[in-house]
Scaffold this motif. Structure first.
Motif, PDB file in Angstrom:
ATOM      1  N   TYR A 181       0.830  -1.209   0.000  1.00  0.00           N
ATOM      2  CA  TYR A 181       0.000   0.000   0.000  1.00  0.00           C
ATOM      3  C   TYR A 181       0.863   1.258   0.000  1.00  0.00           C
ATOM      4  CZ  TYR A 181      -2.860   3.765   1.902  1.00  0.00           C
ATOM      5  OH  TYR A 181      -3.469   4.982   2.102  1.00  0.00           O
ATOM      6  N   GLU A 182       1.853   1.297   0.875  1.00  0.00           N
ATOM      7  CA  GLU A 182       2.651   2.515   1.025  1.00  0.00           C
ATOM      8  C   GLU A 182       3.505   2.797  -0.207  1.00  0.00           C
ATOM      9  OE1 GLU A 182       4.924   2.167   4.585  1.00  0.00           O
ATOM     10  OE2 GLU A 182       3.198   2.416   5.918  1.00  0.00           O
ATOM     11  N   GLU A 183       4.085   1.774  -0.802  1.00  0.00           N
ATOM     12  CA  GLU A 183       5.022   2.000  -1.898  1.00  0.00           C
ATOM     13  C   GLU A 183       4.359   2.022  -3.265  1.00  0.00           C
ATOM     14  OE1 GLU A 183       8.390  -0.613  -1.686  1.00  0.00           O
ATOM     15  OE2 GLU A 183       9.139   0.329   0.149  1.00  0.00           O
ATOM     16  N   ALA A 184       3.259   1.308  -3.432  1.00  0.00           N
ATOM     17  CA  ALA A 184       2.636   1.233  -4.756  1.00  0.00           C
ATOM     18  C   ALA A 184       1.162   1.615  -4.765  1.00  0.00           C
ATOM     19  CB  ALA A 184       2.795  -0.184  -5.324  1.00  0.00           C
ATOM     20  N   HIS A 185       0.565   1.875  -3.611  1.00  0.00           N
ATOM     21  CA  HIS A 185      -0.850   2.210  -3.478  1.00  0.00           C
ATOM     22  C   HIS A 185      -1.721   1.146  -4.154  1.00  0.00           C
ATOM     23  CE1 HIS A 185      -3.700   5.096  -1.966  1.00  0.00           C
ATOM     24  NE2 HIS A 185      -4.366   5.075  -3.088  1.00  0.00           N
ATOM     25  N   VAL A 186      -1.396  -0.098  -3.855  1.00  0.00           N
ATOM     26  CA  VAL A 186      -2.073  -1.253  -4.434  1.00  0.00           C
ATOM     27  C   VAL A 186      -2.453  -2.212  -3.312  1.00  0.00           C
ATOM     28  CG1 VAL A 186      -1.695  -3.327  -5.857  1.00  0.00           C
ATOM     29  CG2 VAL A 186      -0.949  -1.092  -6.684  1.00  0.00           C
ATOM     30  N   LYS A 187      -3.567  -2.920  -3.491  1.00  0.00           N
ATOM     31  CA  LYS A 187      -3.933  -3.994  -2.581  1.00  0.00           C
ATOM     32  C   LYS A 187      -4.136  -5.272  -3.397  1.00  0.00           C
ATOM     33  CE  LYS A 187      -8.914  -2.979  -2.630  1.00  0.00           C
ATOM     34  NZ  LYS A 187     -10.112  -2.671  -1.795  1.00  0.00           N
ATOM     35  N   ALA A 188      -4.074  -6.417  -2.722  1.00  0.00           N
ATOM     36  CA  ALA A 188      -4.204  -7.707  -3.394  1.00  0.00           C
ATOM     37  C   ALA A 188      -5.131  -8.604  -2.588  1.00  0.00           C
ATOM     38  CB  ALA A 188      -2.835  -8.360  -3.549  1.00  0.00           C
ATOM     39  N   GLU A 189      -5.876  -9.450  -3.287  1.00  0.00           N
ATOM     40  CA  GLU A 189      -6.819 -10.353  -2.632  1.00  0.00           C
ATOM     41  C   GLU A 189      -6.249 -11.747  -2.436  1.00  0.00           C
ATOM     42  OE1 GLU A 189      -9.615  -9.293  -1.372  1.00  0.00           O
ATOM     43  OE2 GLU A 189      -9.193  -7.279  -2.156  1.00  0.00           O
ATOM     44  N   ASN A 190      -5.268 -12.132  -3.238  1.00  0.00           N
ATOM     45  CA  ASN A 190      -4.740 -13.498  -3.206  1.00  0.00           C
ATOM     46  C   ASN A 190      -3.269 -13.457  -2.802  1.00  0.00           C
ATOM     47  OD1 ASN A 190      -3.619 -16.068  -3.998  1.00  0.00           O
ATOM     48  ND2 ASN A 190      -5.416 -16.402  -5.277  1.00  0.00           N
ATOM     49  N   TRP A 191      -2.945 -14.086  -1.670  1.00  0.00           N
ATOM     50  CA  TRP A 191      -1.586 -14.053  -1.142  1.00  0.00           C
ATOM     51  C   TRP A 191      -1.058 -15.465  -0.914  1.00  0.00           C
ATOM     52  CZ3 TRP A 191       1.297  -9.588   0.060  1.00  0.00           C
ATOM     53  CH2 TRP A 191       0.610  -8.377  -0.077  1.00  0.00           C
ATOM     54  N   ARG A 192       0.209 -15.675  -1.237  1.00  0.00           N
ATOM     55  CA  ARG A 192       0.925 -16.918  -0.975  1.00  0.00           C
ATOM     56  C   ARG A 192       2.350 -16.579  -0.550  1.00  0.00           C
ATOM     57  NH1 ARG A 192      -3.447 -18.819  -1.506  1.00  0.00           N
ATOM     58  NH2 ARG A 192      -4.119 -20.678  -2.634  1.00  0.00           N
ATOM     59  N   VAL A 193       3.017 -17.523   0.103  1.00  0.00           N
ATOM     60  CA  VAL A 193       4.437 -17.366   0.413  1.00  0.00           C
ATOM     61  C   VAL A 193       5.251 -17.956  -0.735  1.00  0.00           C
ATOM     62  CG1 VAL A 193       6.331 -18.015   1.949  1.00  0.00           C
ATOM     63  CG2 VAL A 193       4.099 -17.434   2.906  1.00  0.00           C
ATOM     64  N   LEU A 194       6.116 -17.144  -1.329  1.00  0.00           N
ATOM     65  CA  LEU A 194       7.007 -17.644  -2.377  1.00  0.00           C
ATOM     66  C   LEU A 194       8.222 -18.335  -1.774  1.00  0.00           C
ATOM     67  CD1 LEU A 194       7.237 -14.982  -5.249  1.00  0.00           C
ATOM     68  CD2 LEU A 194       6.751 -17.417  -5.482  1.00  0.00           C
ATOM     69  N   THR A 195       8.934 -17.656  -0.891  1.00  0.00           N
ATOM     70  CA  THR A 195      10.143 -18.243  -0.315  1.00  0.00           C
ATOM     71  C   THR A 195      10.564 -17.484   0.933  1.00  0.00           C
ATOM     72  OG1 THR A 195      12.405 -18.955  -0.838  1.00  0.00           O
ATOM     73  CG2 THR A 195      11.723 -16.828  -1.702  1.00  0.00           C
ATOM     74  N   ASP A 196      11.303 -18.153   1.795  1.00  0.00           N
ATOM     75  CA  ASP A 196      11.910 -17.557   2.982  1.00  0.00           C
ATOM     76  C   ASP A 196      13.424 -17.723   2.864  1.00  0.00           C
ATOM     77  OD1 ASP A 196       9.364 -17.102   4.104  1.00  0.00           O
ATOM     78  OD2 ASP A 196       9.356 -19.088   5.038  1.00  0.00           O
ATOM     79  N   VAL A 197      14.176 -16.653   3.094  1.00  0.00           N
ATOM     80  CA  VAL A 197      15.627 -16.738   2.932  1.00  0.00           C
ATOM     81  C   VAL A 197      16.345 -15.939   4.014  1.00  0.00           C
ATOM     82  CG1 VAL A 197      15.535 -17.066   0.423  1.00  0.00           C
ATOM     83  CG2 VAL A 197      15.672 -14.749   1.370  1.00  0.00           C
ATOM     84  N   TYR A 198      17.599 -16.312   4.244  1.00  0.00           N
ATOM     85  CA  TYR A 198      18.557 -15.470   4.961  1.00  0.00           C
ATOM     86  C   TYR A 198      19.387 -14.793   3.877  1.00  0.00           C
ATOM     87  CZ  TYR A 198      17.418 -18.185   9.156  1.00  0.00           C
ATOM     88  OH  TYR A 198      16.769 -18.776  10.212  1.00  0.00           O
ATOM     89  N   THR A 199      19.378 -13.472   3.835  1.00  0.00           N
ATOM     90  CA  THR A 199      20.008 -12.779   2.710  1.00  0.00           C
ATOM     91  C   THR A 199      21.519 -12.938   2.676  1.00  0.00           C
ATOM     92  OG1 THR A 199      20.049 -10.741   4.025  1.00  0.00           O
ATOM     93  CG2 THR A 199      18.176 -11.071   2.538  1.00  0.00           C
ATOM     94  N   THR A 200      22.183 -12.751   3.825  1.00  0.00           N
ATOM     95  CA  THR A 200      23.643 -12.860   3.878  1.00  0.00           C
ATOM     96  C   THR A 200      24.027 -13.534   5.194  1.00  0.00           C
ATOM     97  OG1 THR A 200      23.677 -10.577   4.729  1.00  0.00           O
ATOM     98  CG2 THR A 200      24.198 -10.892   2.405  1.00  0.00           C
ATOM     99  N   PRO A 201      23.833 -14.839   5.315  1.00  0.00           N
ATOM    100  CA  PRO A 201      23.995 -15.507   6.604  1.00  0.00           C
ATOM    101  C   PRO A 201      25.418 -15.502   7.149  1.00  0.00           C
ATOM    102  CG  PRO A 201      23.664 -17.112   4.852  1.00  0.00           C
ATOM    103  CD  PRO A 201      23.390 -15.768   4.258  1.00  0.00           C
ATOM    104  N   GLY A 202      26.407 -15.156   6.322  1.00  0.00           N
ATOM    105  CA  GLY A 202      27.758 -15.054   6.825  1.00  0.00           C
ATOM    106  C   GLY A 202      28.038 -13.736   7.520  1.00  0.00           C
TER     107      GLY A 202
END
Length: 214
Positions: free
Chosen positions: A105-126
């Motif tokens: 909402y804040e960055e694109a002023h858009v809302k969505a009705e259908n949500w799923r999780v694509l992936t979970d990651v650690y960006t730089t675990p080192g």
């Protein structure tokens, strides 16, 4: 001896003993910590890393398979990067879906009705404990209410809708470098090549890296 790979591969939570810790720097949102850890052989080493609250990101696709992308200046890398909407988990224990909806909402002023999780990651675990959950959002529409007031780097942002296949080509060609954009786009392509987006985890799937209240 024959090496055997477990199927499927699963990352395992493990913690080596921390014998001393120090926080030499504390910033507005993150800090730097130095831990002395004891290795399995009994020796000790020091490790410096960024302590991070965690983040969420959203690959938001319209009915034409175009992704909502934002160009934003990122000072550490001296680039304007094309990114998908994303933001910090500012509130400890915050439901990541609610945070993702807020960022969209804040960055694109858009809302969505259908949500799923694509992936979970650690960006730089080192070098950081940052964990990111990337969502897939579909069935888009314009959000109601006033647009969020922007400032600093966000005041110079550009917003576009780009076919997700074109973004994937840009990632592989080395033209697009943002972590969450690359992860989201390539994970979505993998989902399409597999069991399809509807087989992805639900939006409220558990996230051990950043536990949250339901």
């Amino acid at each position: 001896m024959t090496e055997q790979s477990p199927a499927p591969l699963v990352d395992s939570p493990t913690q080596w003993p921390v014998t001393a810790t120090d926080t030499p720097f504390t910033g507005n949102k993150t800090s730097v910590r130095t831990d002395e850890i004891q290795l399995p052989d009994g020796s000790r080493v020091h490790r410096d890393y960024q302590v991070h609250p965690g983040s969420v990101a959203v690959l938001a696709l319209d009915e034409r398979e175009r992704a909502v992308v934002i160009e934003q200046y990122r000072h550490p890398v001296r680039h304007k990067l094309w990114e998908i909407p994303a933001g910090l988990l500012d509130v400890p224990g915050e439901n990541p879906l609610h945070a993702a909806q807020r960022e969209l909402y804040e960055e694109a002023h858009v809302k969505a009705e259908n949500w799923r999780v694509l992936t979970d990651v650690y960006t730089t675990p080192g070098g950081s404990d940052e964990a990111v959950r990337v969502f897939l959002a579909r069935e888009l529409s314009e959000a109601e209410g006033e647009r969020y007031e922007v400032f600093a780097e966000e005041a110079d942002m550009r917003i576009a809708r780009v076919p997700v296949a074109e973004l994937a080509r840009g990632v592989l060609a080395g033209r697009l470098h943002n972590t969450c954009l690359a992860l989201g786009v390539l994970a979505y392509q993998a989902a399409l090549a597999g069991e399809g987006p509807e087989a992805l985890r639900p939006a409220d799937a558990p996230w051990p890296a950043r536990p949250f209240a339901s």
